[in-house]
Design a protein around this motif. Structure first.
Motif, mmCIF file in Angstrom:
data_model
loop_
_atom_site.group_PDB
_atom_site.id
_atom_site.type_symbol
_atom_site.label_atom_id
_atom_site.label_comp_id
_atom_site.label_asym_id
_atom_site.label_seq_id
_atom_site.Cartn_x
_atom_site.Cartn_y
_atom_site.Cartn_z
ATOM 1 N N GLU A 387 0.846 -1.381 0.167
ATOM 2 C CA GLU A 387 -0.162 0.039 -0.039
ATOM 3 C C GLU A 387 1.054 1.185 -0.067
ATOM 4 O OE1 GLU A 387 -2.886 -0.208 3.210
ATOM 5 O OE2 GLU A 387 -3.788 -1.748 2.448
ATOM 6 N N ARG A 388 2.199 1.043 0.483
ATOM 7 C CA ARG A 388 2.748 2.234 0.495
ATOM 8 C C ARG A 388 4.330 1.765 0.622
ATOM 9 N NH1 ARG A 388 0.482 1.515 5.519
ATOM 10 N NH2 ARG A 388 1.836 1.389 7.241
ATOM 11 N N ARG A 389 5.351 2.885 0.267
ATOM 12 C CA ARG A 389 6.742 2.312 0.516
ATOM 13 C C ARG A 389 7.213 2.797 1.614
ATOM 14 N NH1 ARG A 389 9.528 0.795 -3.215
ATOM 15 N NH2 ARG A 389 8.380 1.659 -4.895
ATOM 16 N N ARG A 390 7.933 2.099 2.508
ATOM 17 C CA ARG A 390 8.344 2.387 3.930
ATOM 18 C C ARG A 390 9.888 2.231 3.882
ATOM 19 N NH1 ARG A 390 8.542 -1.568 7.637
ATOM 20 N NH2 ARG A 390 8.220 -0.132 9.235
ATOM 21 N N ALA A 391 10.802 3.115 4.799
ATOM 22 C CA ALA A 391 12.078 2.935 5.095
ATOM 23 C C ALA A 391 12.180 1.835 6.011
ATOM 24 C CB ALA A 391 12.631 4.350 5.516
ATOM 25 N N LEU A 392 13.429 1.224 6.036
ATOM 26 C CA LEU A 392 13.838 0.160 6.932
ATOM 27 C C LEU A 392 14.971 0.803 7.923
ATOM 28 C CD1 LEU A 392 14.490 -2.849 4.817
ATOM 29 C CD2 LEU A 392 12.339 -2.378 5.997
ATOM 30 N N SER A 393 14.702 0.669 9.216
ATOM 31 C CA SER A 393 15.726 1.488 10.213
ATOM 32 C C SER A 393 16.334 0.288 10.660
ATOM 33 C CB SER A 393 14.907 2.100 11.257
ATOM 34 O OG SER A 393 13.924 3.240 10.928
ATOM 35 N N LEU A 394 17.741 0.445 10.259
ATOM 36 C CA LEU A 394 18.797 -0.552 11.100
ATOM 37 C C LEU A 394 19.238 0.083 12.277
ATOM 38 C CD1 LEU A 394 19.985 -2.039 7.661
ATOM 39 C CD2 LEU A 394 18.099 -2.423 8.788
ATOM 40 N N PRO A 395 20.153 -0.752 12.896
ATOM 41 C CA PRO A 395 21.024 -0.235 14.038
ATOM 42 C C PRO A 395 22.317 0.433 13.469
ATOM 43 C CG PRO A 395 20.724 -2.592 14.233
ATOM 44 C CD PRO A 395 20.228 -2.322 12.724
ATOM 45 N N GLY A 396 22.458 1.475 14.546
ATOM 46 C CA GLY A 396 23.647 2.437 14.049
ATOM 47 C C GLY A 396 23.320 3.618 13.236
ATOM 48 N N GLY A 397 21.830 3.776 13.190
ATOM 49 C CA GLY A 397 21.350 5.118 12.547
ATOM 50 C C GLY A 397 21.407 4.912 10.879
ATOM 51 N N VAL A 398 21.292 3.798 10.427
ATOM 52 C CA VAL A 398 21.372 3.410 8.941
ATOM 53 C C VAL A 398 19.730 3.190 8.430
ATOM 54 C CG1 VAL A 398 21.928 1.888 7.253
ATOM 55 C CG2 VAL A 398 23.580 2.177 8.727
ATOM 56 N N VAL A 399 19.394 3.936 7.852
ATOM 57 C CA VAL A 399 18.124 4.033 7.319
ATOM 58 C C VAL A 399 18.053 3.652 6.021
ATOM 59 C CG1 VAL A 399 15.929 5.341 7.180
ATOM 60 C CG2 VAL A 399 17.366 5.658 9.062
ATOM 61 N N VAL A 400 17.454 2.725 5.510
ATOM 62 C CA VAL A 400 17.395 2.039 4.083
ATOM 63 C C VAL A 400 16.192 2.544 3.282
ATOM 64 C CG1 VAL A 400 17.456 -0.045 2.609
ATOM 65 C CG2 VAL A 400 18.861 0.048 4.691
ATOM 66 N N LEU A 401 16.557 3.096 2.169
ATOM 67 C CA LEU A 401 15.405 3.296 1.203
ATOM 68 C C LEU A 401 15.324 1.895 0.235
ATOM 69 C CD1 LEU A 401 13.146 5.169 -0.236
ATOM 70 C CD2 LEU A 401 14.968 6.143 -1.362
ATOM 71 N N PRO A 402 14.435 1.266 0.413
ATOM 72 C CA PRO A 402 14.427 -0.209 -0.311
ATOM 73 C C PRO A 402 13.495 -0.125 -1.594
ATOM 74 C CG PRO A 402 12.700 -0.035 1.165
ATOM 75 C CD PRO A 402 13.346 1.337 1.341
ATOM 76 N N SER A 403 14.309 -0.884 -2.433
ATOM 77 C CA SER A 403 13.606 -0.852 -3.948
ATOM 78 C C SER A 403 13.732 -2.412 -4.259
ATOM 79 C CB SER A 403 14.120 0.091 -5.017
ATOM 80 O OG SER A 403 15.442 -0.154 -5.255
ATOM 81 N N VAL A 404 12.712 -3.078 -4.855
ATOM 82 C CA VAL A 404 12.957 -4.279 -5.401
ATOM 83 C C VAL A 404 12.780 -4.324 -6.889
ATOM 84 C CG1 VAL A 404 11.914 -6.772 -5.145
ATOM 85 C CG2 VAL A 404 11.760 -5.296 -3.287
ATOM 86 N N ALA A 421 16.247 8.739 4.452
ATOM 87 C CA ALA A 421 17.073 7.609 4.172
ATOM 88 C C ALA A 421 18.627 8.186 4.342
ATOM 89 C CB ALA A 421 17.014 7.082 2.864
ATOM 90 N N THR A 422 19.648 6.999 4.610
ATOM 91 C CA THR A 422 21.055 7.316 4.365
ATOM 92 C C THR A 422 21.742 6.275 3.328
ATOM 93 O OG1 THR A 422 21.327 5.645 6.221
ATOM 94 C CG2 THR A 422 21.257 7.904 6.955
ATOM 95 N N VAL A 423 20.975 5.404 2.810
ATOM 96 C CA VAL A 423 21.309 4.578 1.926
ATOM 97 C C VAL A 423 20.169 4.129 0.787
ATOM 98 C CG1 VAL A 423 21.478 2.487 3.340
ATOM 99 C CG2 VAL A 423 22.894 2.490 1.299
ATOM 100 N N MET A 424 20.340 3.580 0.023
ATOM 101 C CA MET A 424 19.229 3.080 -0.923
ATOM 102 C C MET A 424 19.701 1.666 -1.119
ATOM 103 S SD MET A 424 19.033 6.061 -3.773
ATOM 104 C CE MET A 424 17.553 5.693 -4.465
ATOM 105 N N VAL A 425 18.744 0.666 -1.140
ATOM 106 C CA VAL A 425 19.043 -0.791 -1.305
ATOM 107 C C VAL A 425 18.217 -1.165 -2.366
ATOM 108 C CG1 VAL A 425 18.953 -3.100 -0.451
ATOM 109 C CG2 VAL A 425 20.096 -1.241 1.197
ATOM 110 N N ASN A 426 18.798 -1.816 -3.329
ATOM 111 C CA ASN A 426 18.027 -2.551 -4.490
ATOM 112 C C ASN A 426 18.428 -3.933 -4.624
ATOM 113 O OD1 ASN A 426 18.304 -2.968 -8.084
ATOM 114 N ND2 ASN A 426 16.343 -2.518 -6.959
ATOM 115 N N VAL A 427 17.333 -4.883 -4.100
ATOM 116 C CA VAL A 427 17.527 -6.290 -4.564
ATOM 117 C C VAL A 427 16.830 -6.824 -5.739
ATOM 118 C CG1 VAL A 427 17.787 -6.644 -2.001
ATOM 119 C CG2 VAL A 427 15.478 -7.011 -3.349
ATOM 120 N N THR A 428 17.466 -7.677 -6.365
ATOM 121 C CA THR A 428 16.906 -7.991 -8.001
ATOM 122 C C THR A 428 17.384 -9.236 -8.406
ATOM 123 O OG1 THR A 428 16.845 -7.030 -10.232
ATOM 124 C CG2 THR A 428 19.038 -7.091 -9.177
#
Length: 533
Positions: A387-404, A421-428
């Motif tokens: 329904e919406r795109r949401r960021a993932l919060s990881l330890p150490g203040g790393v905030v992931v903007l995810p994309s598939v 976000a502090t980093v973008m992650v793309n899994v494919t």
């Protein structure tokens, strides 16, 4: 050059159609993996000269008036997309018995539909066409608008947008932080088309050459200036490992292979890296495990055992959702799951922008009757969109903007609910397409998202291009198509939000307005000169 231009303007029949198709096909050489963008300086002038000759007979029908320009642009686009997307048909060979009959449609119908946008670009340009430099602005205006439309009409498919050809290396990528790829599309077409004006006398040739030199110098100069002040990753930055299992797509969902595949992922996660340090973040690619991880407690326990205290795994995986109230069937999501060393799935993000016919079936009740189903989904009914795109919060203040998967080709998908976000992650999973240009084109487009937003991009592919790009598009580590293994590097720093990230399409529309004005002035001057004589 003037003689060549005149010959092309006067071409008719099959020779004209073949040249338009060939010019479009040649322009794809500017895209990854070849990046031979110099070819575009020939392909687009040919298109300009062909639109010069796309003159309709007087008619009361606007369709008849627009047809010559539309046909010219469509043929150019058909060549461009056939040559640039032929590899899409490779996905149908994975389950050939069921899907091979769709191959002729995939390699011709998709390009034919996308070519409509280039036909419309030629029509928009022709409306403002003139015989001087104004027509170069008109063509850039037309392509700028229609490439933007291509990003969202019918769910959008902005693959191989022209602007990517103008950004083969980091020094030429940096203006994307100002204009975004939409603005770069218009600027690229303008620059690529300028040689067409060099066939119109010494004065216009000199002006066109000067404009081209200024554009290229400004592009490279801005990139050089921006890269000169670039910062390297901090010594204490999290160490990231990207796992590329390189599983053959025909074996990926084979139940007999599932334990072997999972054990391989675990081994690549635990394997000592070149630095000797344990990675802080490990990333597995899209649908990495051939089962529902949320329904496999033993697998989650094995992951917990493989992770050292404090380590985090981001795993691309299918996720079982709630039962659909409409038909009582379970829903499935194409997701990124975040797991810690205690075996807790502490966060998850689901894919929002699904691939039509790949991950879901449009008009499903109707098309299922003729035996169609989603090709790349974990279940026959396909995936459901988030329904919406949401960021993932990881330890150490790393905030992931995810994309598939192909979400990374959409500039407007680079935003999510939650903290900045502090980093973008793309899994494919580009193994569907084999060792073709497709995986390299996909990686290059994801790389530009990093520059647009001033965020590093971590890209994990089952097979294709797994890489770590910093916020300026520089590659820290990478695996190309084929090798099985892992790459790691310190997490690059995020930059302050770029002009494009802050302003969005504001600069793009300003550029489009300027091009339209320049084209209108060219048209007005030509008409005024005509009426005077």
């Amino acid at each position: 050059m003037e003689r060549l231009a005149n010959r092309i303007v006067l071409m008719t029949g099959w020779k004209r159609a073949l040249l338009a198709f060939g010019a479009g096909a040649a322009a794809v050489l500017g895209q990854a993996p070849l990046h031979a963008f110099v070819v575009c300086f020939l392909s687009f002038p040919i298109l300009v000269w062909m639109i010069d000759g796309a003159i309709a007979r007087p008619s009361r029908s606007w369709i008849a008036m627009a047809w010559p320009a539309f046909a010219t642009g469509w043929l150019f686009g058909f060549g461009y997309f056939v040559a640039g997307l032929w590899w899409v048909g490779n996905a149908l060979f994975v389950d050939a018995e069921e899907f091979i009959w769709l191959w002729p449609f995939a390699v011709t119908l998709i390009p034919a539909l996308l070519a409509v946008f280039y036909g419309l670009a030629a029509v928009l340009a022709r409306i403002l066409w003139s015989d001087g430099l104004g027509r170069i602005a008109a063509l850039a205006f037309g392509f700028g608008v229609t490439e933007w439309l291509r990003s969202f009409v019918l769910t959008g498919f902005p693959w191989n947008a022209v602007g990517y050809a103008a950004m083969p290396v980091p020094i030429l990528m940096q203006p994307a932080a100002v204009f975004g790829v939409f603005g770069m599309n218009a600027l690229a077409v303008f620059a690529f088309s300028l040689p067409a004006a060099m066939a119109q006398g010494a004065r216009r040739a000199a002006l066109a050459a000067a404009m081209l030199v200024v554009l290229v110098a400004a592009d490279a100069g801005y990139g050089y200036w921006w890269l000169a002040d670039a910062k390297e990753p901090e010594a204490g930055a999290p160490l990231v490992r990207i796992v590329q299992p390189a599983i053959d797509q025909s074996e990926k969902w084979d139940r007999a292979k599932r334990n072997e595949i999972f054990d391989m992922l675990i081994a690549l996660t635990e394997k000592p890296g070149p630095s000797g340090d344990a990675p802080d973040i490990v990333i597995w690619p899209e649908t990495s495990v051939p089962f529902l991880l949320t329904e496999a407690p033993q697998a989650v326990a094995a992951i917990a055992a493989a992770l050292a205290p404090g380590q985090v795994l981001l795993a691309g995986a299918a996720r079982l959702g709630e039962v659909d109230r409409a038909d009582g069937m379970p829903t499935y999501y194409n997701s990124i799951l975040a797991l810690d060393s205690d075996g807790v799935i502490f966060d998850a993000a689901d894919k929002k922008h699904l691939v039509p016919f790949g991950e879901y079936l449009p008009l499903r009740p109707l098309l299922e009757r003729i035996g169609l189903k989603a090709i790349a989904a974990a279940a026959d009914r396909g995936y459901s969109p988030a329904e919406r795109r949401r960021a993932l919060s990881l330890p150490g203040g790393v905030v992931v903007l995810p994309s598939v998967c192909y979400e990374a080709i959409f500039p407007y998908e680079a935003e999510a609910e939650g903290e900045p976000a502090t980093v973008m992650v793309n899994v494919t999973n580009d193994a569907w397409y084999g060792d073709t240009p497709g995986p390299y084109q996909h990686a290059h487009q994801a790389r530009i998202r990093a520059v647009e937003n001033g965020l590093p991009m971590l890209r994990a592919a089952n097979n294709g291009v797994s890489a770590i790009y910093d916020a300026l598009g520089r590659q820290s580590a990478a695996l190309g198509y084929g090798p099985q293994g892992a790459v790691e590097a310190r997490l690059p720093q995020a930059l302050a939000p770029t002009w494009y990230a802050r302003q969005g399409l504001f600069t793009f529309w300003g550029l489009i307005a300027a091009l339209a004005l320049a084209a209108f002035i060219g048209r007005y001057v030509e008409l005024r000169h005509t009426f005077r004589h």
